[in-house]
Write a protein that holds these residues in place. Structure first.
Motif, PDB file in Angstrom:
ATOM      1  N   GLY A  46     103.543 -14.510  27.263  1.00  0.00           N
ATOM      2  CA  GLY A  46     103.526 -14.369  25.812  1.00  0.00           C
ATOM      3  C   GLY A  46     104.887 -14.409  25.154  1.00  0.00           C
ATOM      4  O   GLY A  46     104.979 -14.566  23.928  1.00  0.00           O
ATOM      5  N   PHE A  47     105.970 -14.286  25.934  1.00  0.00           N
ATOM      6  CA  PHE A  47     107.299 -14.164  25.330  1.00  0.00           C
ATOM      7  C   PHE A  47     107.643 -15.346  24.421  1.00  0.00           C
ATOM      8  O   PHE A  47     107.866 -15.189  23.226  1.00  0.00           O
ATOM      9  CB  PHE A  47     108.365 -14.045  26.423  1.00  0.00           C
ATOM     10  CG  PHE A  47     108.386 -12.716  27.130  1.00  0.00           C
ATOM     11  CD1 PHE A  47     107.441 -11.734  26.856  1.00  0.00           C
ATOM     12  CD2 PHE A  47     109.340 -12.442  28.090  1.00  0.00           C
ATOM     13  CE1 PHE A  47     107.447 -10.518  27.508  1.00  0.00           C
ATOM     14  CE2 PHE A  47     109.363 -11.222  28.750  1.00  0.00           C
ATOM     15  CZ  PHE A  47     108.419 -10.265  28.459  1.00  0.00           C
ATOM     16  N   LEU A  48     107.756 -16.536  24.999  1.00  0.00           N
ATOM     17  CA  LEU A  48     108.218 -17.691  24.237  1.00  0.00           C
ATOM     18  C   LEU A  48     107.231 -18.140  23.158  1.00  0.00           C
ATOM     19  O   LEU A  48     107.650 -18.429  22.035  1.00  0.00           O
ATOM     20  CB  LEU A  48     108.545 -18.846  25.191  1.00  0.00           C
ATOM     21  CG  LEU A  48     109.804 -18.661  26.036  1.00  0.00           C
ATOM     22  CD1 LEU A  48     109.980 -19.834  26.998  1.00  0.00           C
ATOM     23  CD2 LEU A  48     111.046 -18.511  25.158  1.00  0.00           C
ATOM     24  N   PRO A  49     105.912 -18.211  23.436  1.00  0.00           N
ATOM     25  CA  PRO A  49     104.999 -18.610  22.359  1.00  0.00           C
ATOM     26  C   PRO A  49     105.043 -17.670  21.155  1.00  0.00           C
ATOM     27  O   PRO A  49     105.039 -18.127  20.004  1.00  0.00           O
ATOM     28  CB  PRO A  49     103.620 -18.584  23.031  1.00  0.00           C
ATOM     29  CG  PRO A  49     103.899 -18.780  24.480  1.00  0.00           C
ATOM     30  CD  PRO A  49     105.196 -18.088  24.723  1.00  0.00           C
ATOM     31  N   ALA A  98     119.648  -8.671  27.682  1.00  0.00           N
ATOM     32  CA  ALA A  98     118.635  -8.676  28.737  1.00  0.00           C
ATOM     33  C   ALA A  98     119.235  -9.006  30.093  1.00  0.00           C
ATOM     34  O   ALA A  98     118.633  -8.715  31.134  1.00  0.00           O
ATOM     35  CB  ALA A  98     117.531  -9.674  28.398  1.00  0.00           C
ATOM     36  N   ALA A  99     120.430  -9.595  30.105  1.00  0.00           N
ATOM     37  CA  ALA A  99     121.058  -9.959  31.366  1.00  0.00           C
ATOM     38  C   ALA A  99     121.391  -8.745  32.224  1.00  0.00           C
ATOM     39  O   ALA A  99     121.558  -8.870  33.442  1.00  0.00           O
ATOM     40  CB  ALA A  99     122.334 -10.762  31.098  1.00  0.00           C
ATOM     41  N   VAL A 100     121.467  -7.564  31.603  1.00  0.00           N
ATOM     42  CA  VAL A 100     121.795  -6.383  32.395  1.00  0.00           C
ATOM     43  C   VAL A 100     120.598  -5.892  33.201  1.00  0.00           C
ATOM     44  O   VAL A 100     120.760  -5.088  34.116  1.00  0.00           O
ATOM     45  CB  VAL A 100     122.326  -5.233  31.504  1.00  0.00           C
ATOM     46  CG1 VAL A 100     123.537  -5.691  30.715  1.00  0.00           C
ATOM     47  CG2 VAL A 100     121.237  -4.708  30.579  1.00  0.00           C
ATOM     48  N   GLY A 101     119.394  -6.380  32.871  1.00  0.00           N
ATOM     49  CA  GLY A 101     118.202  -5.941  33.589  1.00  0.00           C
ATOM     50  C   GLY A 101     118.274  -6.183  35.085  1.00  0.00           C
ATOM     51  O   GLY A 101     118.099  -5.248  35.887  1.00  0.00           O
ATOM     52  N   ALA A 151     112.578  -8.494  27.327  1.00  0.00           N
ATOM     53  CA  ALA A 151     113.227  -9.463  28.206  1.00  0.00           C
ATOM     54  C   ALA A 151     114.077  -8.777  29.268  1.00  0.00           C
ATOM     55  O   ALA A 151     114.161  -9.236  30.405  1.00  0.00           O
ATOM     56  CB  ALA A 151     114.084 -10.417  27.374  1.00  0.00           C
ATOM     57  N   THR A 152     114.712  -7.661  28.907  1.00  0.00           N
ATOM     58  CA  THR A 152     115.519  -6.907  29.873  1.00  0.00           C
ATOM     59  C   THR A 152     114.653  -6.363  30.993  1.00  0.00           C
ATOM     60  O   THR A 152     114.987  -6.485  32.180  1.00  0.00           O
ATOM     61  CB  THR A 152     116.238  -5.744  29.170  1.00  0.00           C
ATOM     62  OG1 THR A 152     117.051  -6.256  28.113  1.00  0.00           O
ATOM     63  CG2 THR A 152     117.123  -4.973  30.150  1.00  0.00           C
ATOM     64  N   ALA A 153     113.523  -5.778  30.618  1.00  0.00           N
ATOM     65  CA  ALA A 153     112.632  -5.182  31.615  1.00  0.00           C
ATOM     66  C   ALA A 153     112.041  -6.246  32.532  1.00  0.00           C
ATOM     67  O   ALA A 153     112.041  -6.105  33.761  1.00  0.00           O
ATOM     68  CB  ALA A 153     111.522  -4.406  30.919  1.00  0.00           C
ATOM     69  N   PHE A 154     111.542  -7.331  31.933  1.00  0.00           N
ATOM     70  CA  PHE A 154     110.935  -8.369  32.760  1.00  0.00           C
ATOM     71  C   PHE A 154     111.971  -9.067  33.637  1.00  0.00           C
ATOM     72  O   PHE A 154     111.726  -9.343  34.816  1.00  0.00           O
ATOM     73  CB  PHE A 154     110.224  -9.408  31.895  1.00  0.00           C
ATOM     74  CG  PHE A 154     109.694 -10.564  32.698  1.00  0.00           C
ATOM     75  CD1 PHE A 154     108.567 -10.410  33.483  1.00  0.00           C
ATOM     76  CD2 PHE A 154     110.341 -11.785  32.680  1.00  0.00           C
ATOM     77  CE1 PHE A 154     108.079 -11.463  34.245  1.00  0.00           C
ATOM     78  CE2 PHE A 154     109.871 -12.850  33.432  1.00  0.00           C
ATOM     79  CZ  PHE A 154     108.732 -12.678  34.213  1.00  0.00           C
TER      80      PHE A 154
END
Length: 417
Positions: free
Chosen positions: A340-343, A372-375, A249-252
């Motif tokens: 694919g994240f949420l499913p 992930a907010a730091v991404g 999540a951080t990367a995306f």
């Protein structure tokens, strides 16, 4: 066979996610430039607003998770929509960047938590048993539909009437699009008769135990119990889930929220960049259905690793000199892997935890994935200091290594007897 009301519930859940996340997440990148100009700050500083949103969302998500397990989802979603609408109106009247941080850290957060994927996935998990993975994939399509439709609308409003006036119109859209259908169609869970129509099987045992009540037109059904927080925290699969998803999540997020400024650096105007976001969201729609359906059939570890590899390829391409067509392809790839994240997260939680505590477990994951907010901030800061996004993409790509390691440690799907 009579029409199953669960599909109506899924449609409404897709709708409210489309509106809330289409505005609050997918379109956020298009406020970066006007805010930077309006308040005379750099891109990295503007991204602190998004960090505030993500951090507070993570901190409050356990409370939201327990709320969706115990209270009326219809009332919670409507409350979230109203909070988001008021927040947008107040943000349009901000006189300083800290005003935006305050609004996004309170009212906008409430809208995202109460009328977002947490509520949508909880509804899907309760209303479906035999096809739960597919339902979880379908319901998360809502956020992607919002990502497809809302960014062009937001950029058009910004260009036509300015970002401040645009916020008022967006607030009106939130209220009119969400409140009426949610009030009319959403209930917490089906009764026993409707579960039989859907075709529950062994995978739905927890649903049958946990949902009470009758027909959707009757009183909302309520789950029976909740699991102690410490019991959830002691489970190995909980921590592997956190360690798998947080770096992804951080990367995306770093790529997604810097897409607008990155496109600007390549000489692409805001309206054209909005179409890039729409391409990403459109591909994400199909990807969510794909990953949701495959979660009922394939080893989740293989699906997770497919996401990691795809995201790594996307970052590699972004290190090259890209024209608009190449950037379209990158956005399509980003859309596929993000789909694919949420499913998969929902499938993993529903496989390993009692469905009665689905919202609670999903909410408890939130504070950890808040990292992930730091991404977006990392990418924006490195761009401000180096004059290029190259180091940002390399740094975000490096996060995929620990994610892949944690994914490999997940256990295969348990056999269903």
């Amino acid at each position: 066979m009579p029409w199953y009301h669960g599909w109506n519930v899924l449609a409404v859940a897709m709708l409210f996610q489309a509106v809330t996340f289409g505005i609050g997440i997918y379109s956020f990148t298009f406020w970066v430039a006007p805010w930077s100009t309006e308040f005379a700050v750099g891109r990295g500083e503007v991204m602190t607003v998004f960090i505030t949103l993500q951090v507070v969302m993570g901190a409050l998500s356990p409370l939201a998770g327990r709320a969706v397990d115990r209270l009326s989802l219809r009332g919670l979603v409507i409350a979230g929509a109203l909070c988001l609408a008021v927040g947008l109106m107040l943000a349009g009247r901000a006189g300083a960047l800290w005003h935006l941080n305050l609004v996004y850290g309170t009212l906008i957060v409430a809208g995202m938590l109460l009328a977002g994927p947490l509520a949508g996935q909880t509804l899907a998990a309760r209303w479906f048993a035999r096809r739960r993975g597919t339902a979880l994939g379908v319901v998360t399509v809502g956020t992607s539909i919002g990502g497809f439709l809302l960014p062009p609308l937001v950029t058009w409003l910004h260009g036509s009437i300015g970002w401040r006036a645009a916020n008022d119109w967006l607030a009106l859209i939130v209220v009119l699009a969400i409140v009426p259908p949610v009030w009319l169609l959403v209930r917490n869970a089906p009764g026993a008769g409707l579960r039989a129509i859907e075709g529950g099987d062994a995978s739905g045992r927890a649903l049958s135990r946990g949902a009470r009540g009758g027909h959707p037109s009757q009183r909302d059904a309520q789950p029976a119990t909740s699991t102690a927080t410490l019991d959830i925290l002691r489970q190995r699969v909980f921590w592997l889930t956190v360690l798998s998803f947080t770096p992804l999540a951080t990367a995306f997020g770093g790529a997604q929220q810097n897409l607008g400024p990155y496109a600007s650096d390549l000489g692409i105007d805001a309206q054209a960049a909005a179409y890039l976001v729409s391409v990403m969201a459109l591909v994400m729609i199909g990807a969510k259905v794909f990953f949701g359906a495959m979660a009922d059939r394939w080893d989740l570890r293989a699906l997770f690793l497919l996401i990691v590899v795809g995201l790594g390829i996307a970052f590699g391409i972004m290190l090259l000199e890209l024209n608009y067509f190449a950037l379209v392809l990158v956005c399509a790839l980003l859309g596929f892997v993000a789909g694919g994240f949420l499913p998969l997260l929902g499938a993993l939680v529903s496989q390993n935890f009692d469905i009665r505590t689905f919202g609670q477990v999903m909410g408890m994951i939130g504070p950890f994935t808040t990292l992930a907010a730091v991404g977006p901030w990392i990418a924006g800061y490195l761009r401000d200091t180096t004059g290029s996004y190259d180091l940002a993409w390399l740094s975000l790509a490096a996060l995929l290594v620990p994610s892949a390691a944690a994914i490999a440690l997940l256990k295969p799907r348990p056999a269903v007897g």
